[in-house]
Design a protein around this motif. Structure first.
Motif, short mmCIF file in Angstrom:
data_model
loop_
_atom_site.label_atom_id
_atom_site.label_comp_id
_atom_site.label_asym_id
_atom_site.label_seq_id
_atom_site.Cartn_x
_atom_site.Cartn_y
_atom_site.Cartn_z
N LYS A 169 0.68 -1.33 0.02
CA LYS A 169 -0.14 -0.22 0.14
C LYS A 169 0.93 1.45 0.32
CE LYS A 169 -3.26 0.26 2.24
NZ LYS A 169 -4.45 -0.21 1.78
N THR A 174 -2.75 5.79 1.42
CA THR A 174 -3.16 5.46 2.73
C THR A 174 -3.38 6.12 3.27
OG1 THR A 174 -2.16 3.08 2.96
CG2 THR A 174 -3.04 3.56 4.55
N ASN A 177 -6.42 8.52 2.22
CA ASN A 177 -7.54 8.21 2.28
C ASN A 177 -8.60 8.08 4.06
OD1 ASN A 177 -9.17 4.71 2.45
ND2 ASN A 177 -9.33 5.58 1.59
N SER A 178 -7.16 7.57 4.96
CA SER A 178 -7.98 8.33 6.46
C SER A 178 -8.25 8.68 6.59
CB SER A 178 -6.63 7.12 7.59
OG SER A 178 -6.12 5.77 7.09
N ALA A 202 -7.13 -3.88 8.05
CA ALA A 202 -7.24 -2.56 7.03
C ALA A 202 -8.41 -1.88 8.27
CB ALA A 202 -7.23 -2.52 6.10
N GLY A 206 -7.48 1.33 9.29
CA GLY A 206 -7.43 2.99 8.50
C GLY A 206 -8.57 3.47 8.62
N THR A 298 -8.41 -4.42 1.46
CA THR A 298 -7.03 -3.83 2.60
C THR A 298 -6.48 -3.84 1.23
OG1 THR A 298 -7.22 -6.32 3.97
CG2 THR A 298 -5.09 -5.36 3.14
N GLY A 301 -8.25 0.06 1.43
CA GLY A 301 -8.94 0.61 2.86
C GLY A 301 -10.18 1.07 2.39
#
Length: 492
Positions: A169, A174, A177-178, A202, A206, A298, A301
């Motif tokens: 990833k 990542t 995205n979070s 994930a 996340g 996964t 995310g």
């Protein structure tokens, strides 16, 4: 989501995700005495978390030589967050994995991920206790020069029935995205997020850990695996404003007989498998807070979230695009809101790749679109509804069998608590169409009784070829039914 929305998630003027370690340092200086991570055996304030990471960095350096990635055996404990942040500060590429995994499983993941060593952030060695104010001159450079953020991080997935895959990833994607998910969920520094699933998955990583670090909220780590009664107490006593869990655990909470109270609770997240409508209704009636469905994988995310309406479709996260194909693989160029198809995804700035399985990522792509294995609808721009899995389709003598229909019929029998229906895996010498029902039921339920029950409800070709009766269906760490173990138990 607007640029302003994303900025408020991490309190910075930049539209890109910040350096996570610099953000941690700023929180330690400005808001050091507030709790960052809470566990039954340890509480770390933001100042103590910052200082603990500083002190841990020399012990969590990246190995040298041919294999420079590090495997981190994760516990649901503040020590795991400390170790992860220390490794990230040292620019190590980290693969998170379950601390309860066997040695053979670890060896397999180490080979796939090209790991130079394992680190075990065990609770016994993890820091804890009261807040420790940072030194006035403290900075990341006091321990070692900052090497910059890692390019990638690895999470391990095997679904519910296959061999492990180490998903590579992009670390910047990542984080973004979070951050987008945190903004969509409305997380702020005032939130206390009760995390009930493993940090190496994930979903928790996340949707709970990273949003906490990005927003300055407080993460409350429930013991894992969580007993329903203990989880109900944690919900009452933690002051949680948000809860992250899976349908299996929400149902277990409703059935455990404990009081379910949380005066400040405003948000309940459900992911890992489709959220049954009846469970969502029962939760809202009992707790007074709606369950909001979330769709994730996964590889991507957080994919989508029911931010607009808990009973409506989910909205895709920024940077993600979806399209549908029919069961023959033909693209549905203009699907209507009621058209069901196979869901394909694409994520801006990232490509699906697996460490150690170089061809697997490209094999899952079609014209740059990743086949998720899920079926669903696109009811409007940026919206998605997930209905099931494509690999659950069963063909018997040329006729289609809907596993959900068979599962509902089986579950309607008294004494049955739950079931899963699956096509029998292909094997040498195995001929004909067959499928198995794995049924968790009371000892009084027999296969003969089940067949008689189904004969009244289903056509004969929809009755499973074989039944495997058990006291309960085994679960993975994230609460999904562990299909690989069930196949092994059944000797199939």
């Amino acid at each position: 989501m607007t640029t302003a929305d994303r900025r408020t998630t991490w309190d910075t003027a930049s539209t890109a995700p910040p350096d996570l370690l610099e953000l941690l340092e700023r929180r330690a200086r400005q808001d050091g005495d507030r709790a960052a991570l809470v566990h039954a055996s340890a509480v770390l304030s933001w100042a103590a978390l910052y200082e603990s990471v500083q002190l841990a960095r020399p012990a969590y350096t990246a190995p040298t030589g041919g294999r420079t990635r590090v495997g981190l055996l994760a516990h649901n404990h503040p020590g795991t967050a400390v170790a992860l942040l220390a490794l990230l500060a040292n620019a190590a590429e980290v693969v998170l994995y379950d601390a309860r995994a066997t040695e053979a499983e670890r060896d397999q993941v180490a080979e796939l991920g090209g790991l130079g060593r394992w680190c075990d952030a065990s609770a016994a060695d993890a820091p804890g206790g009261a807040a420790v104010p940072p030194r006035p001159d403290a900075s990341w450079g006091d321990v070692a020069d900052r090497a910059g953020a890692p390019a990638y991080i690895g999470l391990v997935t095997s679904g519910t029935g296959g061999l492990p895959k180490v998903v590579r990833k992009s670390w910047p994607v990542t984080l973004a995205n979070s951050a987008d998910f945190a903004a969509s969920a409305g997380f702020t520094r005032e939130d206390r997020i009760l995390c009930t699933t493993p940090l190496h998955h994930a979903y928790a990583f996340g949707a709970a850990l990273l949003p906490t670090l990005l927003t300055g909220a407080t993460l409350v780590l429930a013991p894992h695996p969580p007993a329903p009664a203990a989880l109900a107490r944690a919900l009452r006593e933690s002051g949680a404003t948000a809860m992250q869990s899976v349908p299996f655990l929400y149902r277990a909470l409703l059935e455990c007989g404990e009081r379910l109270e949380a005066s400040g609770l405003r948000l309940c997240l459900s992911a890992g498998e489709p959220l049954p409508r009846e469970l969502a209704r029962a939760w809202r009636e009992r707790v007074g807070v709606p369950l909001r469905d979330q769709y994730g994988a996964t590889e991507f995310g957080q994919i989508a979230f029911a931010a607009d309406d808990p009973d409506g479709p989910m909205r895709l996260m920024p940077g993600l695009t979806a399209r549908l194909s029919d069961e023959n693989g033909t693209w549905l160029t203009d699907p209507g809101p009621d058209t069901t198809g196979d869901i394909h995804l694409r994520q801006e700035g990232a490509e699906v790749a697996y460490w150690g399985l170089r061809d697997l990522g490209s094999a899952a792509l079609r014209e740059g679109w990743f086949r998720t294995g899920d079926t669903g609808r696109l009811p409007g721009p940026g919206l998605v509804e997930v209905e099931g899995r494509t690999d659950r389709r069963i063909t018997v003598a040329g006729r289609k069998v809907d596993p959900d229909e068979v599962e509902r019929a089986i579950s309607s029998m008294a004494g049955v608590s739950e079931c899963r229906v699956r096509a029998t895996p292909p094997a040498p010498g195995r001929t004909g169409d067959s499928f198995v029902a794995f049924v968790a039921a009371e000892p009084t339920v027999t296969e003969i009784a089940l067949r008689r029950h189904l004969a009244r409800l289903l056509s004969s070709y929809k009755v499973p070829t074989r039944f495997h009766l058990t006291e309960r269906l085994p679960r993975t760490g994230s609460g999904k039914v562990h299909m690989a173990r069930l196949w092994q138990e059944a000797g199939v």
